[in-house]
Design a protein around this motif. Structure first.
Motif, mmCIF file in Angstrom:
data_model
loop_
_atom_site.group_PDB
_atom_site.id
_atom_site.type_symbol
_atom_site.label_atom_id
_atom_site.label_comp_id
_atom_site.label_asym_id
_atom_site.label_seq_id
_atom_site.Cartn_x
_atom_site.Cartn_y
_atom_site.Cartn_z
ATOM 1 N N LEU A 72 0.841 -1.194 0.000
ATOM 2 C CA LEU A 72 0.000 0.000 0.000
ATOM 3 C C LEU A 72 0.875 1.243 0.000
ATOM 4 C CD1 LEU A 72 -2.469 -1.171 2.814
ATOM 5 C CD2 LEU A 72 -2.804 -1.347 0.337
ATOM 6 N N THR A 73 0.407 2.270 -0.679
ATOM 7 C CA THR A 73 1.185 3.509 -0.718
ATOM 8 C C THR A 73 0.795 4.392 0.467
ATOM 9 O OG1 THR A 73 1.413 3.387 -3.090
ATOM 10 C CG2 THR A 73 1.720 5.562 -2.097
ATOM 11 N N ALA A 74 1.777 4.661 1.307
ATOM 12 C CA ALA A 74 1.564 5.575 2.436
ATOM 13 C C ALA A 74 2.842 6.379 2.571
ATOM 14 C CB ALA A 74 1.273 4.789 3.714
ATOM 15 N N THR A 94 -5.978 4.320 6.247
ATOM 16 C CA THR A 94 -6.978 4.662 5.221
ATOM 17 C C THR A 94 -6.815 3.754 4.005
ATOM 18 O OG1 THR A 94 -6.823 6.918 5.992
ATOM 19 C CG2 THR A 94 -7.901 6.607 3.887
ATOM 20 N N GLN A 95 -5.572 3.487 3.638
ATOM 21 C CA GLN A 95 -5.325 2.620 2.476
ATOM 22 C C GLN A 95 -5.829 1.194 2.724
ATOM 23 O OE1 GLN A 95 -4.404 3.412 -0.541
ATOM 24 N NE2 GLN A 95 -4.244 5.554 0.056
ATOM 25 N N ILE A 96 -5.720 0.729 3.947
ATOM 26 C CA ILE A 96 -6.249 -0.615 4.251
ATOM 27 C C ILE A 96 -7.770 -0.602 4.039
ATOM 28 C CG2 ILE A 96 -6.633 -2.401 6.022
ATOM 29 C CD1 ILE A 96 -4.064 -1.606 7.365
ATOM 30 N N GLN A 97 -8.406 0.466 4.528
ATOM 31 C CA GLN A 97 -9.865 0.546 4.368
ATOM 32 C C GLN A 97 -10.255 0.575 2.886
ATOM 33 O OE1 GLN A 97 -10.523 3.939 7.183
ATOM 34 N NE2 GLN A 97 -12.056 2.536 8.012
ATOM 35 N N HIS A 98 -9.522 1.361 2.096
ATOM 36 C CA HIS A 98 -9.817 1.418 0.654
ATOM 37 C C HIS A 98 -9.614 0.056 0.017
ATOM 38 C CE1 HIS A 98 -8.980 6.030 0.416
ATOM 39 N NE2 HIS A 98 -10.162 5.736 0.922
ATOM 40 N N PHE A 99 -8.524 -0.605 0.401
ATOM 41 C CA PHE A 99 -8.235 -1.915 -0.192
ATOM 42 C C PHE A 99 -9.361 -2.900 0.143
ATOM 43 C CE2 PHE A 99 -6.392 -6.190 -0.019
ATOM 44 C CZ PHE A 99 -5.988 -6.307 -1.353
ATOM 45 N N GLN A 100 -9.809 -2.882 1.384
ATOM 46 C CA GLN A 100 -10.900 -3.790 1.778
ATOM 47 C C GLN A 100 -12.150 -3.525 0.930
ATOM 48 O OE1 GLN A 100 -10.660 -5.038 6.352
ATOM 49 N NE2 GLN A 100 -10.845 -2.878 6.133
ATOM 50 N N GLN A 101 -12.435 -2.226 0.740
ATOM 51 C CA GLN A 101 -13.607 -1.877 -0.081
ATOM 52 C C GLN A 101 -13.438 -2.380 -1.511
ATOM 53 O OE1 GLN A 101 -13.731 2.335 0.472
ATOM 54 N NE2 GLN A 101 -14.724 2.124 2.465
ATOM 55 N N ASP A 102 -12.248 -2.169 -2.072
ATOM 56 C CA ASP A 102 -11.989 -2.560 -3.463
ATOM 57 C C ASP A 102 -12.193 -4.056 -3.665
ATOM 58 O OD1 ASP A 102 -11.368 -0.003 -4.021
ATOM 59 O OD2 ASP A 102 -9.184 -0.278 -4.113
ATOM 60 N N VAL A 103 -11.714 -4.864 -2.709
ATOM 61 C CA VAL A 103 -11.792 -6.319 -2.921
ATOM 62 C C VAL A 103 -13.008 -6.949 -2.233
ATOM 63 C CG1 VAL A 103 -9.328 -6.665 -3.369
ATOM 64 C CG2 VAL A 103 -10.154 -6.720 -1.023
ATOM 65 N N VAL A 120 -1.317 0.938 13.805
ATOM 66 C CA VAL A 120 -2.244 0.800 12.672
ATOM 67 C C VAL A 120 -3.412 -0.106 13.073
ATOM 68 C CG1 VAL A 120 -2.459 -0.243 10.372
ATOM 69 C CG2 VAL A 120 -0.511 1.237 10.894
ATOM 70 N N GLY A 121 -3.097 -1.221 13.703
ATOM 71 C CA GLY A 121 -4.137 -2.179 14.113
ATOM 72 C C GLY A 121 -5.108 -1.562 15.110
ATOM 73 N N MET A 122 -4.561 -0.842 16.098
ATOM 74 C CA MET A 122 -5.442 -0.259 17.121
ATOM 75 C C MET A 122 -6.345 0.802 16.503
ATOM 76 S SD MET A 122 -3.143 -0.231 20.606
ATOM 77 C CE MET A 122 -1.630 0.477 20.003
ATOM 78 N N GLU A 123 -5.815 1.526 15.518
ATOM 79 C CA GLU A 123 -6.593 2.553 14.830
ATOM 80 C C GLU A 123 -7.711 1.893 13.997
ATOM 81 O OE1 GLU A 123 -6.134 5.673 15.444
ATOM 82 O OE2 GLU A 123 -7.592 6.383 13.948
ATOM 83 N N LEU A 124 -7.349 0.824 13.300
ATOM 84 C CA LEU A 124 -8.340 0.129 12.464
ATOM 85 C C LEU A 124 -9.464 -0.444 13.333
ATOM 86 C CD1 LEU A 124 -8.557 -0.552 9.402
ATOM 87 C CD2 LEU A 124 -7.625 -2.806 9.952
#
Ligand code: UDP
Length: 414
Positions: A72-74, A94-103, A120-124
């Motif tokens: 992911l690009t960050a 945010t990129q993890i969330q976008h990736f989840q949406q995409d797939v 990152v995990g605690m934020e997610l």
């Protein structure tokens, strides 16, 4: 577990798909890759999420069925030292969330690695229901005791590690020593010991004589071997000085191979340049070699060819190199620190000595080099210990049981 359960291993700065031994790539990259592949064999759908560090890198690398690395690009698509990555973490989430949406997937469990990923995990976890498991790989509270230049990010790291231990679903300590270190940070939280593992088929498949033929090393040579990152905390200077003190120096064909590292200009390159200069000052250039990064495919040959593998670390949370060498039947001389005290049985599979003590290292190395029978006994016991306790499949089975148990419990959203 259902066969379609999607889980993510998050390793922001340790890309599981890149060459190991270069720049900052070491044990964490190996751990994530091996755990990911072994979990996939057990039926999990595994995505390993990491930060893209070069524009030419493939965004997705498929390792096996059900196991892939996603980059992911960050922040900039370039190498950023781990102490400077923190500002890019919100973008990574945010990129993890976008990736989840995409797939069209939502990870029901995330296993984070190193404190950056724990953040990152605690934020997610604040944004979606998910179970979080975490492996530290290195603890700031221990690391900062053994280094002189404490980076400005230290207080953020220490606070994040404490919050992680206290609040997430399960923290994995890779040794009882690491568990104790965490307990010095806080008495709260759920911690469980599950060690790192190694590939017991790859490591241990080559006899010593064959390995030496392949590498062009004489059967008479007394070969001492180190491999790993060129980080000052690895204590390579102690090993170089110890070899300088060896009673075999000048009397036998004593050789030291110091493997690993990358080009000059990178942090580990500077440390390597410093050590090469030290070897020159000590007049040891003829028998101390720096072959650079050792390719994955050649590691088993080097371990098997060595009479002894030395790990002079000042701090070592686990130390994969120890169990890799042991799997090859090569005894270890190591500092009595961190996870090395758990993987190495003193006087049975190797010798533990005080860190930074070059005379003690010299004596322990000589004891093994001068006693082939003792070496043989230690080597056999070393391989046996790895077979019994440290295969990746057994590690992944234990992690799998933890995941299953946590997924069966109701998820509490923070
Ligand atoms: N490694 C490698 N080639 C090298 C240097 C290191 O393949 O030139 C691998 C080594 O086999 C081991 C890992 O990098 O699997 C280092 O892990 P360890 O836990 O010993 O150290 P860390 O890098 O985590 O401090």
């Amino acid at each position: 577990m259902t066969a379609t359960q999607h889980i993510a291993l998050i390793s922001v700065h340790g890309d599981p798909a890149i060459e190991i031994g270069k720049e900052e790539a070491g044990g964490q990259n190996v751990y994530v890759r091996q755990v990911g592949e072994s979990l996939a064999k057990q039926g999990w759908q595994v995505t390993m999420l990491t930060r893209k560090t070069h524009p030419d890198q493939e965004p997705i690398v498929e390792h096996h069925d059900n196991c892939r690395t996603v980059r992911l690009t960050a922040g900039p698509e370039t190498f950023v030292h781990r102490d400077k990555i923190f500002p890019y973490l919100p973008e990574f989430v945010t990129q993890i969330q976008h990736f989840q949406q995409d797939v069209g997937i939502q990870y029901s469990l995330i296993h984070t690695n190193y404190w950056l990923s724990s953040w990152v995990g605690m934020e997610l976890k604040q944004r979606q229901p998910t179970v979080q498991v975490h492996t530290h790989h290195s603890l700031g509270s221990v690391k900062y005791r053994s280094v002189s230049d404490i980076p400005p990010i230290a207080s953020t790291r220490l606070a994040t590690e404490k919050r992680c231990i206290e609040t997430i679903d399960r923290v994995i300590a890779t040794s009882p020593q690491e568990m104790e270190d965490m307990r010095k940070v806080t008495s709260k939280g759920n911690i469980e010991v599950i060690p790192c593992g190694t590939d017991i088929h790859r490591f241990g498949s080559i006899p010593k004589t064959t390995a030496r033929q392949i590498l062009g090393i004489s059967p008479e040579t007394k070969l001492v071997f180190y491999v790993g990152r060129f980080d000052p905390r690895k204590g390579i200077e102690t090993l170089v000085r110890a070899i300088g003190h060896s009673q075999l120096r000048g009397k036998a064909d004593l050789q030291l191979i110091v493997g690993g590292g990358s080009r000059s200009g990178h942090k580990d390159g500077d440390e390597r340049d410093r050590l090469i200069a030290l070897v020159r000052d000590l007049g040891m250039e003829e028998f101390v070699h720096f072959p650079g990064r050792i390719a994955d495919g050649q590691m088993a040959e080097y371990y098997a060819a060595a009479d002894v593998c030395v790990l002079p670390s000042h701090y070592e949370p686990f130390g994969l190199v120890a169990i890799e060498a042991m799997a090859c039947g090569t005894p270890i001389v190591a500092s009595a620190v961190g996870g090395l005290q758990y993987t190495i049985a003193h006087e049975e599979t190797g010798l533990l000595v005080p860190p930074k003590d070059d005379i003690a290292f010299a004596e322990a190395i000589d004891r093994i080099l001068c006693n082939p029978e003792f070496r043989e006994e230690l080597g056999l016991a070393a391989r046996q210990r790895v077979l019994e306790q440290f295969s990746w499949d057994s590690v992944a089975e234990r992690l799998s049981r933890v995941y299953t148990q946590l997924l069966e419990e109701p998820v509490l959203q923070l």
